[in-house]
Scaffold this motif. Structure first.
Motif, PDB file in Angstrom:
ATOM      1  N   GLU A 160      47.256  88.221  14.374  1.00 27.48           N
ATOM      2  CA  GLU A 160      45.873  88.219  13.926  1.00 27.48           C
ATOM      3  C   GLU A 160      45.822  88.369  12.401  1.00 27.48           C
ATOM      4  OE1 GLU A 160      41.920  90.088  15.736  1.00 27.48           O
ATOM      5  OE2 GLU A 160      43.236  91.667  14.996  1.00 27.48           O
ATOM      6  N   ALA A 161      46.657  89.274  11.885  1.00 26.95           N
ATOM      7  CA  ALA A 161      46.688  89.515  10.439  1.00 26.95           C
ATOM      8  C   ALA A 161      47.069  88.241   9.686  1.00 26.95           C
ATOM      9  CB  ALA A 161      47.669  90.640  10.122  1.00 26.95           C
ATOM     10  N   VAL A 162      48.064  87.514  10.188  1.00 26.20           N
ATOM     11  CA  VAL A 162      48.528  86.291   9.510  1.00 26.20           C
ATOM     12  C   VAL A 162      47.490  85.184   9.634  1.00 26.20           C
ATOM     13  CG1 VAL A 162      50.301  84.479   9.511  1.00 26.20           C
ATOM     14  CG2 VAL A 162      50.956  86.873   9.859  1.00 26.20           C
ATOM     15  N   TYR A 163      46.950  85.035  10.845  1.00 28.64           N
ATOM     16  CA  TYR A 163      45.993  83.963  11.098  1.00 28.64           C
ATOM     17  C   TYR A 163      44.779  84.065  10.177  1.00 28.64           C
ATOM     18  CZ  TYR A 163      42.796  80.862  13.565  1.00 28.64           C
ATOM     19  OH  TYR A 163      41.921  79.856  13.887  1.00 28.64           O
ATOM     20  N   LEU A 164      44.278  85.319   9.979  1.00 31.10           N
ATOM     21  CA  LEU A 164      43.060  85.518   9.214  1.00 31.10           C
ATOM     22  C   LEU A 164      43.309  85.637   7.715  1.00 31.10           C
ATOM     23  CD1 LEU A 164      41.282  88.179  11.451  1.00 31.10           C
ATOM     24  CD2 LEU A 164      40.522  85.836  11.079  1.00 31.10           C
ATOM     25  N   GLY A 165      44.467  86.216   7.341  1.00 38.80           N
ATOM     26  CA  GLY A 165      44.607  86.727   5.990  1.00 38.80           C
ATOM     27  C   GLY A 165      44.950  85.698   4.927  1.00 38.80           C
ATOM     28  N   ASP A 166      44.429  85.925   3.699  1.00 37.27           N
ATOM     29  CA  ASP A 166      44.980  85.279   2.519  1.00 37.27           C
ATOM     30  C   ASP A 166      46.206  86.055   2.056  1.00 37.27           C
ATOM     31  OD1 ASP A 166      42.866  83.368   2.359  1.00 37.27           O
ATOM     32  OD2 ASP A 166      41.589  84.949   1.542  1.00 37.27           O
ATOM     33  N   ARG A 167      46.137  87.367   2.293  1.00 41.62           N
ATOM     34  CA  ARG A 167      47.304  88.209   2.052  1.00 41.62           C
ATOM     35  C   ARG A 167      47.391  89.215   3.194  1.00 41.62           C
ATOM     36  NH1 ARG A 167      46.973  91.284  -3.175  1.00 41.62           N
ATOM     37  NH2 ARG A 167      44.725  91.268  -2.779  1.00 41.62           N
ATOM     38  N   VAL A 168      48.594  89.666   3.485  1.00 42.56           N
ATOM     39  CA  VAL A 168      48.774  90.696   4.504  1.00 42.56           C
ATOM     40  C   VAL A 168      49.525  91.870   3.878  1.00 42.56           C
ATOM     41  CG1 VAL A 168      49.811  91.293   6.719  1.00 42.56           C
ATOM     42  CG2 VAL A 168      48.835  89.015   6.391  1.00 42.56           C
ATOM     43  N   ILE A 171      53.226  93.469   0.246  1.00 41.69           N
ATOM     44  CA  ILE A 171      52.065  92.606   0.450  1.00 41.69           C
ATOM     45  C   ILE A 171      52.536  91.163   0.431  1.00 41.69           C
ATOM     46  CG2 ILE A 171      49.806  91.922  -0.433  1.00 41.69           C
ATOM     47  CD1 ILE A 171      49.470  94.678  -1.592  1.00 41.69           C
ATOM     48  N   VAL A 172      52.239  90.430   1.497  1.00 45.61           N
ATOM     49  CA  VAL A 172      52.729  89.063   1.647  1.00 45.61           C
ATOM     50  C   VAL A 172      51.581  88.085   1.385  1.00 45.61           C
ATOM     51  CG1 VAL A 172      53.822  87.442   3.253  1.00 45.61           C
ATOM     52  CG2 VAL A 172      54.324  89.890   3.403  1.00 45.61           C
ATOM     53  N   ASP A 173      51.807  87.099   0.509  1.00 43.15           N
ATOM     54  CA  ASP A 173      50.825  86.030   0.313  1.00 43.15           C
ATOM     55  C   ASP A 173      50.969  85.036   1.442  1.00 43.15           C
ATOM     56  OD1 ASP A 173      49.422  86.583  -2.130  1.00 43.15           O
ATOM     57  OD2 ASP A 173      51.377  86.362  -3.119  1.00 43.15           O
ATOM     58  N   ILE A 174      49.841  84.700   2.074  1.00 44.55           N
ATOM     59  CA  ILE A 174      49.877  83.753   3.189  1.00 44.55           C
ATOM     60  C   ILE A 174      49.347  82.413   2.672  1.00 44.55           C
ATOM     61  CG2 ILE A 174      49.073  83.278   5.533  1.00 44.55           C
ATOM     62  CD1 ILE A 174      50.678  85.817   5.483  1.00 44.55           C
ATOM     63  N   THR A 175      50.181  81.417   2.678  1.00 43.47           N
ATOM     64  CA  THR A 175      49.714  80.095   2.228  1.00 43.47           C
ATOM     65  C   THR A 175      49.748  79.131   3.406  1.00 43.47           C
ATOM     66  OG1 THR A 175      51.957  79.709   1.454  1.00 43.47           O
ATOM     67  CG2 THR A 175      50.330  80.308  -0.193  1.00 43.47           C
ATOM     68  N   TYR A 216      56.082  83.668   8.864  1.00 44.55           N
ATOM     69  CA  TYR A 216      55.350  84.875   8.431  1.00 44.55           C
ATOM     70  C   TYR A 216      55.386  85.941   9.514  1.00 44.55           C
ATOM     71  CZ  TYR A 216      53.201  82.328   4.520  1.00 44.55           C
ATOM     72  OH  TYR A 216      52.977  81.638   3.380  1.00 44.55           O
ATOM     73  N   ARG A 217      55.176  85.470  10.734  1.00 43.75           N
ATOM     74  CA  ARG A 217      55.151  86.372  11.877  1.00 43.75           C
ATOM     75  C   ARG A 217      56.501  87.097  11.982  1.00 43.75           C
ATOM     76  NH1 ARG A 217      56.615  85.264  17.113  1.00 43.75           N
ATOM     77  NH2 ARG A 217      55.613  86.562  18.697  1.00 43.75           N
ATOM     78  N   TYR A 218      57.588  86.300  11.834  1.00 43.63           N
ATOM     79  CA  TYR A 218      58.935  86.861  11.918  1.00 43.63           C
ATOM     80  C   TYR A 218      59.162  87.879  10.805  1.00 43.63           C
ATOM     81  CZ  TYR A 218      64.020  87.139  11.929  1.00 43.63           C
ATOM     82  OH  TYR A 218      65.303  87.603  11.961  1.00 43.63           O
ATOM     83  N   ASP A 219      58.809  87.478   9.572  1.00 38.84           N
ATOM     84  CA  ASP A 219      59.033  88.357   8.417  1.00 38.84           C
ATOM     85  C   ASP A 219      58.297  89.686   8.570  1.00 38.84           C
ATOM     86  OD1 ASP A 219      60.558  86.406   7.349  1.00 38.84           O
ATOM     87  OD2 ASP A 219      59.057  85.690   5.900  1.00 38.84           O
ATOM     88  N   LEU A 220      57.022  89.586   9.041  1.00 39.00           N
ATOM     89  CA  LEU A 220      56.228  90.819   9.146  1.00 39.00           C
ATOM     90  C   LEU A 220      56.760  91.733  10.242  1.00 39.00           C
ATOM     91  CD1 LEU A 220      52.762  89.257   8.438  1.00 39.00           C
ATOM     92  CD2 LEU A 220      53.814  91.094   7.128  1.00 39.00           C
ATOM     93  N   ALA A 250      59.532  93.397   8.680  1.00 37.75           N
ATOM     94  CA  ALA A 250      59.102  94.395   7.705  1.00 37.75           C
ATOM     95  C   ALA A 250      58.635  95.677   8.384  1.00 37.75           C
ATOM     96  CB  ALA A 250      57.969  93.819   6.847  1.00 37.75           C
ATOM     97  N   ILE A 251      57.953  95.508   9.529  1.00 41.70           N
ATOM     98  CA  ILE A 251      57.456  96.688  10.231  1.00 41.70           C
ATOM     99  C   ILE A 251      58.590  97.393  10.956  1.00 41.70           C
ATOM    100  CG2 ILE A 251      56.068  97.309  12.261  1.00 41.70           C
ATOM    101  CD1 ILE A 251      53.887  95.537  11.178  1.00 41.70           C
ATOM    102  N   GLY A 252      59.636  96.590  11.280  1.00 37.62           N
ATOM    103  CA  GLY A 252      60.799  97.196  11.890  1.00 37.62           C
ATOM    104  C   GLY A 252      60.909  96.959  13.372  1.00 37.62           C
ATOM    105  N   HIS A 253      60.256  95.866  13.848  1.00 36.29           N
ATOM    106  CA  HIS A 253      60.387  95.519  15.272  1.00 36.29           C
ATOM    107  C   HIS A 253      61.573  94.614  15.514  1.00 36.29           C
ATOM    108  CE1 HIS A 253      55.814  96.007  16.018  1.00 36.29           C
ATOM    109  NE2 HIS A 253      56.423  97.129  15.732  1.00 36.29           N
TER     110      HIS A 253
END
Lengths: 255, 257
Positions: A200-208, A221-225, A244-248, A251-254
């Motif tokens: 949801e964060a990636v789909y909506l965000g300009d940045r996450v 903070i990741v720029d979403i392009t 992006y999904r993979y990176d985040l 980053a969160i540690g999952h």
């Protein structure tokens, strides 16, 4: 890049538990530009709600500061409104949909202007036909749209949303996500959107922004392009989206 | 109540009640129940008709109705005011709740001799006896209603930039309204009971005194006629509050009634 309209500089909050101050979020630095969609994603217990209450002026930071158009916040500022997760508690059950939406503006505007603005935002969220219903006669997704309409009626520059779709089913959620992006394009409102849902964060965000740890800190903070307008099917299939999904997740540690 | 949730008459329930009256009538007439002063329902009904024709019933009814209205209104003002204060303010609770808890369990009738000593056999005595116990139900329900308003509503008020008084007036009071109405209804029932008690012991007027007067005059059908009218008055008062609430706050009545 232009000056950010909403800014948070090394702000921390500590709350008292049994006489002891426990840090909840620490050293938060964020900035939001006009019409920008900033997602903040973090696992539970990282102080997401505390962070949003602080940004909305409901909690004063123990250190650091928050600025709206350059002015340091001392309480809920003009032009910033929170949309809460628990719409059932946040709506006035004794008022109709239209009266709920009017609640934030009715004391400041002449009757006619107030009515017009209520009609306009109800149109915007697609609830014109339910104006005279009561909240309990609406589905969960519609009730959350009432709360969003109530916030929009104030014509805020920044809308702060605390996991607003967490209690909704997947289909309603997808519809409301697209509605938010459309509202952003139509009104130029900036969004700070807190969620625990990475997609949801990636789909909506300009940045996450990633909130992590205890006390919670902004990890990165990741720029979403991704191309606009976004599409529930095709955007989510793009290799970039998956990356992006993979990176985040990493980053969160999952991962 | 003889009404269902939809406001239609509950014919089955009323039928059972009519059957009870019929059995009573038959038992007294057949001699199955034989007291010197125990009339059948038909005689009580004739008693009501006679007292109404005479005009005395209306006069007594108006007196009692007036005392209830005055006593209940005073109790509502005091009870809601104290309840709101105690509900909002932990400080007020810390200082005031102990006094409330000491006074509350005292039976209101215990104040009848006090009223008599201070005011004699008078309307003032009747009001003392009616008001004191009637305060508590509405007070306790108001306090609970205010204290139990979800904290999110306060957040909503603040993020929409309402002042503290606006939050109280536009969020907390309306949110507590269902509890306040429940308290008001219990208080109204109690006001009726206490007004009748006061008229029996402290103020020779109204329906309560009518019961005693006819008992001493050994007119059982008139005595029972007064008791029946008190019962009808109770039903009418409750229905009145329900109708008033529905008219004033349609959305709230859905939850409360």
């Amino acid at each position: 890049m232009a000056e950010p309209i909403f800014e948070c500089r090394s702000a921390s909050v500590a709350l008292a538990f049994g006489g002891q101050a426990r840090p909840i979020v620490s050293d938060i630095g964020l900035s939001v530009h006009e019409a920008e969609f900033l997602s903040i994603v973090g696992p539970s217990g990282t102080g997401k709600t505390t962070l949003l209450r602080m940004l909305g002026g409901l909690l004063r930071p123990t250190s650091g500061e928050i600025r709206m158009r350059g002015e340091v916040l001392t309480g809920p500022p003009d032009g910033v409104v929170i949309v809460f997760q628990d719409y059932g508690n946040a709506l006035l059950q004794w008022r109709t949909v239209a009266a709920n939406v009017a609640f934030g503006i009715e004391r400041h505007l002449p009757r006619k202007e107030c009515d017009e603005r209520v009609a306009a935002v109800l149109e915007l969220v697609g609830l014109s036909k339910r104006a005279s219903d009561y909240p309990w006669q609406l589905s969960g997704g519609m009730q959350q749209r009432v709360q969003i309409a109530r916030a929009l009626a104030l014509r805020p520059a920044v809308l702060l949303m605390d996991e607003p779709f967490a209690a909704l089913d997947a289909m309603t959620k997808a519809g409301l996500q697209d509605e938010l992006l459309r509202l952003r394009d139509q009104t130029g409102t900036s969004f700070v959107f807190i969620t625990h849902d990475i997609e949801e964060a990636v789909y909506l965000g300009d940045r996450v922004a990633v909130l992590k740890g205890s006390p919670g800190r902004i990890d990165n903070i990741v720029d979403i392009t991704l191309p606009s307008p976004r599409d529930q099917v095709t955007t989510r299939q793009l290799p970039e989206f998956l990356a992006y999904r993979y990176d985040l997740h990493q980053a969160i540690g999952h991962g | 109540m003889a009404e269902t949730a939809r406001g239609r008459l509950n014919w089955t329930g009323l039928g059972v009640f009519a059957l009870v009256l019929l059995v009573w009538e038959a038992a007294v007439r057949s001699g199955l129940i034989a007291f010197e002063f125990f009339p059948p329902p038909s005689r009580i009904l004739l008693g009501i008709v006679a007292l109404t024709r005479d005009g005395v019933m209306l006069q007594d009814l108006l007196h009692t109705l007036g005392s209830i209205a005055a006593g209940w209104s005073i109790a509502m003002l005091i009870g809601v005011a104290i309840g709101v204060l105690l509900g909002f303010s932990p400080t007020a609770r810390r200082f005031g709740l102990a006094s409330v808890e000491v006074l509350r369990p005292m039976p209101g009738i215990a104040f009848a001799p006090v009223g008599l000593l201070l005011f004699g056999f008078s309307l003032q005595t009747e009001l003392v006896v009616t008001v004191l116990p009637t305060i508590w139900p509405v007070m306790v329900n108001t306090m609970g209603g205010i204290a139990n308003v979800h904290p999110r509503l306060g957040d909503v008020g603040r993020t929409l930039r309402l002042s503290n008084t606006e939050i109280v007036r536009h969020l907390l009071l309306p949110a507590a309204l269902p509890s306040i109405i429940v308290g008001a209804r219990i208080s109204l029932g109690l006001a009726l009971v206490m007004a009748i008690v006061a008229e029996i012991v402290g103020n020779p007027a109204g329906l309560g005194y009518g019961i005693v007067r006819e008992q001493q005059a050994m007119n059982p059908e008139y005595m029972f006629a007064y008791i029946a009218v008190v019962g009808i008055l109770g039903i009418a008062l409750n229905a009145g509050v329900v109708a008033l609430t529905t008219a004033l706050w349609p959305a709230t009545s859905r939850v409360t009634l």
